[in-house]
Design an enzyme around this catalytic site. Structure first.
Site, mmCIF file in Angstrom:
data_model
loop_
_atom_site.group_PDB
_atom_site.id
_atom_site.type_symbol
_atom_site.label_atom_id
_atom_site.label_comp_id
_atom_site.label_asym_id
_atom_site.label_seq_id
_atom_site.Cartn_x
_atom_site.Cartn_y
_atom_site.Cartn_z
ATOM 1 N N SER A 232 6.484 6.626 -4.530
ATOM 2 C CA SER A 232 6.509 7.704 -3.560
ATOM 3 C C SER A 232 6.249 9.060 -4.226
ATOM 4 C CB SER A 232 7.846 7.670 -2.807
ATOM 5 O OG SER A 232 7.805 8.476 -1.664
ATOM 6 N N ASP A 326 2.273 1.349 5.042
ATOM 7 C CA ASP A 326 3.049 2.499 4.580
ATOM 8 C C ASP A 326 2.905 3.622 5.607
ATOM 9 O OD1 ASP A 326 4.192 4.642 3.293
ATOM 10 O OD2 ASP A 326 3.020 4.460 1.446
ATOM 11 N N HIS A 360 6.541 1.296 3.002
ATOM 12 C CA HIS A 360 6.552 2.306 1.941
ATOM 13 C C HIS A 360 7.399 1.886 0.735
ATOM 14 C CE1 HIS A 360 6.118 6.187 0.083
ATOM 15 N NE2 HIS A 360 7.416 6.415 0.104
#
Length: 415
Positions: A232, A326, A360
């Site tokens: 991330s 995601d 994600h």
């Protein structure tokens, strides 16, 4: 019928490492009798995660989840670890939290009579994080804050810096489990942890440089190059480190962006500003969640280029792992751009691996999926995406790839 003969077994033992599969068996049931298996854990925030699956005993009164299909519940079909990865939180939008890995995560497994809701047998699986003899060393060295994991046995070992998500502060599970595989791993915090600033105006690459140098100095770490694993927001920091710092040989970016986001990053006299989100591209789902997948603009457009990380400067190998579902941002698009940048500078120093239907958060194996949750930079609950089974399969595949990647690019005597 007397239930005293019913036994639930967790094989090979009730204690194992978090990333290891187990086999659940129930014996002593009436032949062909339905039975429900339930799993439950309570995380460090006090949130309860649960899953259940319906089975039917075979003619000998046994259920072996490695062979018998689940006929309903949290998942269906034969899946030995379904009761673990399919767990969902009682409190919506909660992400599994494990603050320190000194204690195992306890998963209670129960065999239940569906008709009476009576517990027939139960057992607790202790899912630990550190092998016997591993060292866990809290780090407060200069400005650096984190935790160092040193595997048992005779070193030196390859070194890895583990960076986590924007709101993650510091996370130990991935770092400790990676250290079990024969790496010295520094789980590094970069804000909001101990005395680090809660809301920094900018991030300073010198801080990360200090951490890299600290890790390389450790007597248990063999050089010359070290690795970085990121996910991330920290994926951007990993790209920045790979572009500007020497001594980095292998970088894993999981669902990252190839441009800077949220907070400007400074290095000496260089400033990389954060991309400005396009507010009109933010959607609200039917259930009221914020969907920010398309909020970031194309970083390669002229007006956004100042935010791009100059990864063409890097001399390391990259592994880009992306999830096609995601919803934090369009990570497949950003990874394609990063690969194109490297290629256009004559560098084939990367691999991109893509996971359909995964979300994600690609975490360690058997970690429950987090399809939605609080986003530190947005300030509300957002959609993170991912179908639980697809996400679980992606986590398993990526975990093997990450180890393989680091072994092949760090475990060499020559740089």
């Amino acid at each position: 019928m007397a239930y005293s003969q019913i036994r639930l077994k967790i094989l090979p033992t009730v204690r194992c490492l978090f990333d290891k599969p187990v086999q659940i068996k129930v014996e002593g049931l009436a032949p062909h009798k339905p039975v429900e298996l339930r799993s439950k854990l309570v995380d460090d925030k006090g949130v309860t995660f649960k899953a259940s699956a319906l089975y039917k005993a075979d003619e000998s009164g046994q259920v072996d989840v490695c062979r018998a299909p689940s006929l309903g519940g949290s998942f269906t079909g034969v899946d030995p670890m379904g009761l673990f990865w399919a767990m969902a939180p009682d409190t919506p939008h909660s992400k599994f939290l494990k603050k320190t890995v000194l204690s195992p995560t306890l998963v209670k497994i129960e065999a239940v009579n569906r008709e009476t809701d009576e517990v027939l047998a139960s057992e607790t699986n202790e899912r630990g994080y550190m092998t016997e003899g591993m060292k866990r060393v809290p780090v407060q060295e200069g400005r650096i804050r984190g935790v160092l994991f040193i595997p048992p046995g005779k070193g030196p070992f390859p070194g890895i810096v583990d960076l986590y998500t924007f709101g993650g502060v510091l996370t130990e599970p991935r770092a400790s489990l990676l250290a079990n595989k024969g790496f010295v791993v520094l789980a590094l915090a970069y804000f909001g942890y101990q005395d680090l600033p809660k809301k920094p105006k900018n991030l300073d690459l010198e801080y990360f440089e200090e951490a890299v140098n600290f890790l390389r100095r450790q007597p248990d770490v063999k050089g010359p190059g070290i690795g970085i694993i990121s996910i991330s927001h920290s994926g951007g920091l990993a790209l920045m480190m790979s572009s500007f710092l020497s001594g980095i040989s292998a970088t894993v970016c999981i669902n990252a962006c190839n441009a800077n986001t949220v907070i400007p990053v400074h290095y000496k006299d260089i400033i990389i500003p954060a991309l400005t989100p396009v507010v009109k591209n933010i959607k609200i789902t039917d259930s009221g969640l914020v969907d920010i997948r398309d909020a970031l603009p194309d970083p390669t457009l002229e007006k956004n280029r100042a935010s791009l990380f100059p990864i063409q400067r890097s001399s390391c190998q990259f592994l880009f792992a992306v999830s096609e579902d995601d919803h934090n941002w369009n990570s497949p698009f950003f990874a394609k751009q990063a690969a194109a940048t490297l290629r256009s500078h004559g560098k084939e120093t990367f691999q991109v691996v893509s996971y359909p239907k995964a979300g994600h958060f690609l975490e360690i194996p058997y970690m429950p999926n987090c399809p939605s949750g609080f986003h530190g930079a947005v300030g509300s609950n957002v959609l993170f995406g991912g179908e639980p089974k697809a996400n679980a399969e992606a986590q398993l595949d990526l975990w093997e790839r990450v180890q393989e990647f680091f072994k092949s690019h760090l475990d060499k005597n020559t740089h």
